[in-house]
Scaffold this active site. Sequence first.
Site, PDB file in Angstrom:
ATOM      1  N   CYS A 171     -11.836 -17.972  -3.986  1.00 16.38           N
ATOM      2  CA  CYS A 171     -10.399 -18.177  -3.797  1.00 16.38           C
ATOM      3  C   CYS A 171      -9.666 -17.852  -5.092  1.00 16.38           C
ATOM      4  O   CYS A 171     -10.291 -17.600  -6.119  1.00 16.38           O
ATOM      5  CB  CYS A 171     -10.114 -19.617  -3.405  1.00 16.38           C
ATOM      6  SG  CYS A 171     -10.666 -20.772  -4.644  1.00 16.38           S
ATOM      7  N   CYS A 180     -10.667 -19.618  -8.204  1.00 15.73           N
ATOM      8  CA  CYS A 180     -11.884 -19.149  -8.890  1.00 15.73           C
ATOM      9  C   CYS A 180     -11.532 -18.061  -9.902  1.00 15.73           C
ATOM     10  O   CYS A 180     -11.929 -18.109 -11.062  1.00 15.73           O
ATOM     11  CB  CYS A 180     -12.870 -18.540  -7.901  1.00 15.73           C
ATOM     12  SG  CYS A 180     -13.455 -19.680  -6.677  1.00 15.73           S
ATOM     13  N   ASP A 238      12.390   1.166   2.569  1.00 14.28           N
ATOM     14  CA  ASP A 238      12.164   2.593   2.394  1.00 14.28           C
ATOM     15  C   ASP A 238      13.049   3.276   3.437  1.00 14.28           C
ATOM     16  O   ASP A 238      13.332   2.689   4.476  1.00 14.28           O
ATOM     17  CB  ASP A 238      10.688   2.881   2.649  1.00 14.28           C
ATOM     18  CG  ASP A 238      10.436   4.333   2.938  1.00 14.28           C
ATOM     19  OD1 ASP A 238      10.718   5.143   2.047  1.00 14.28           O
ATOM     20  OD2 ASP A 238       9.991   4.656   4.052  1.00 14.28           O
ATOM     21  N   ASP A 284       6.640   2.451   5.297  1.00 19.77           N
ATOM     22  CA  ASP A 284       5.798   2.982   6.367  1.00 19.77           C
ATOM     23  C   ASP A 284       4.781   4.017   5.905  1.00 19.77           C
ATOM     24  O   ASP A 284       3.834   4.303   6.602  1.00 19.77           O
ATOM     25  CB  ASP A 284       6.674   3.667   7.415  1.00 19.77           C
ATOM     26  CG  ASP A 284       7.166   5.008   6.909  1.00 19.77           C
ATOM     27  OD1 ASP A 284       7.745   5.038   5.814  1.00 19.77           O
ATOM     28  OD2 ASP A 284       6.932   6.020   7.577  1.00 19.77           O
ATOM     29  N   ASP A 303       4.557   4.620   0.115  1.00 22.21           N
ATOM     30  CA  ASP A 303       5.037   3.248  -0.054  1.00 22.21           C
ATOM     31  C   ASP A 303       3.896   2.293  -0.386  1.00 22.21           C
ATOM     32  O   ASP A 303       4.139   1.133  -0.715  1.00 22.21           O
ATOM     33  CB  ASP A 303       5.708   2.740   1.232  1.00 22.21           C
ATOM     34  CG  ASP A 303       6.888   3.589   1.647  1.00 22.21           C
ATOM     35  OD1 ASP A 303       7.622   4.021   0.742  1.00 22.21           O
ATOM     36  OD2 ASP A 303       7.055   3.828   2.847  1.00 22.21           O
TER      37      ASP A 303
END
Length: 726
Positions: free
Chosen positions: A13, A16, A424, A616, A620
């Site tokens: 996680c 950590c 965008d 999209d 990007d």
Amino acid sequence: MKKISLKIEGMSCSACSVSLEKYLNKQDGVVNASVNLVLAQAQIEYDGKKLKLDDLNRFVSEAGFKSAGEYKLDLENKKDHSKIKLIIYLIILLVLMYVSMGHMLGLPQIPYLQMMKYQKNYALALLILTLPFFIYGFDILKSGFKNLFYRHPNMDSLVTIGVFASFIYSTINTILIFRGHISLVENLYFESCATVIYFIKLGRHIDNKSKEKTKDAIKELVQITPPKAYKRVNDEVIEVTIDEVEIDDILVCKPGQKFAVDGIIVKGSGHIDESFITGESTPSKKGKDEKVVAGSINVDGYIEYAAKRIGKDSTISEIVRLVIEASGTKAKISRIADTISSYFVPSIFIIAILTFISYLVFGSLNEGVISFVTVLVVACPCALGLATPLAMVVSEGVCAKNGILVKSSEILENASKIDTIIFDKTGTLTYGDLRISKMYNYSKMKDEEILKYVATLERQSTHPIAKPFKEIKTDYLIDEFENIAGIGIYGVIDDKEIYVGNNKLFTRLKIKNNHSAHEDELTKDLNSVIYVVIDKKVVALIGVKDIVRNDIKSVIKDLKKQNINVIMLSGDNEKVANLVGKSLGIDKIIANDLPEEKQEVIEEEMKTHSVMMVGDGINDALALTTATIGVSVNSGTDIAIDTSDVILMNDDLKKIIKLIEISKKTIKIIKENLFWAFFYNICMIPIAIGLLKGIGITLTPMFGSIAMTLSSLTVVLNSLRLRKMD
Ligand code: AMP
């Protein structure tokens, strides 16, 4: 100074990776260490005179993890059985719960396993059903012990001690039941061990899914460049692998092929689709001395180009490197539960040990053991383990019903804080490809009929402008076809001579243009214009352009009403970007951006704001990974979808507003959950210690366990309230 990347095992996680990074940075001789959870990697800059690789490996294991030597980019996703395991263990857990608590709910009891009749069978069944969870949760228990051993206990440590305390206590009681102390059957807490482990594993599973997605995205980026190139050697063209290409080699790229490396055109020309870098939806025409980028597609021409930037130096490698770096920083956002448990865990240990010692000194060993276990059992963070993931699962369900796919739990925490949304342009605010935006019909024919003629001709053309017409159904047969360079196309259908092209047709056909006013109007609105001439008569004028999606205007208005800054980012030129942005009511418009520049804009905004990026395309991907939250539309490229945290099914941008609303509610519920999870613990701990003995209130581990179950139940019921948001 030396630099090395180590592969790290055992990180589960963000707590950590943060603790390992802190530990490494504290060591003498380490100049800078940065740990990437997603790729399980530690990048260490160190003084080679003071430290050797062995020392670094030692530091890693001192921090509770394992170094597997030097890191190589391993993009193979291991076969994942975690979902099957979740289902199998859920079944075991349900059986366990049924045996242990079914009778309390008045459910029919399993023969020979009744608690009050067959105490030995009952205890043994619970013990056996609990054992598999120690295998399932081995990683949690191992990490818990390790962190305890190296004196930075975490959530895992508290879980480990809680689980072992109740398991050992329950096992001892089971042995005593077999020796005849059957009343101890009420002091068995096996199911709490199993529940805690299960829910923590469930939480981890949800988190892991999003990490795998990032890996997929990087893998796809790597695959964008073709593995082979075609090299010209004198008069011959030979196939070579990418590794064999050297700078200044002359390579050949035919129509439909991808450019293998970054280079400069030396011969030929064609339309090149660079949408993955620029986001520009229309392929642009390029010729001699112009640059080409590896991975872009040559739509129609024959091109020879000289290799300039290969391998590590190429544009695409640079993007891969940046995406990897950005994914690392993002995973560091610490979770509320982690922060709280960093104070909670040590406090509980100290309280439990002090209680034990006090009883040893002032009472009996037996009382000491019971109070020690009770403190740990009531403090055991079952509800805490549930508080966040459960609310997340419920609200992810609500999101999914609304067509919003949320890939990681952190997103639902963060979406409520978003105060800036960057869109965008191409493909996100607009559809991303050319569509028919307007048609003037100057004839008696129906629009559909004219379009069918045009479609029949355009099917033969490879020019990008032909694309929107190729989707129109037509059953006409074409008799003749010709490409007229720089002007358009010509064909014969049903004995009609049809021309489709720009206004140069008029000179060629020696006819008059009476429609230039319409043409000007369309051009001003950024359309490419197409005249349709049948038998020397102008029958139609068609404008094609990338058009804005439905409802965008109202979405932007609503966002502004909520005091959210709206920015438009585009790889397109300023003129196009401004026209689209202004028409949508967006005040801040940034044009001409390459992927790295988009990332810079986002980083700059993130200094003062919580930023959501909506995009999209491949261009990007970097911005989506960098932003606090990356949102992609479902029709986007796979890479955008994989690097984003949220996917909007049906491309419905209205759902952004819904997402923020759901997130706000989720945060509220999580905070309430955490409150309830701790409230019980905090009330119960003084009782567990025995502080209220004076007024006759005491707590046995059994009541401690019931209190814990109650707190979990509160959390479950509270989380389910989220479902009302549908
Ligand atoms: P090119 O130099 O090949 O990009 O073509 C120049 C111009 O010719 C384009 O900008 C269009 O206006 C026109 N044109 C070329 N091909 C077509 C086509 N298939 N349909 C309509 N117009 C075309």
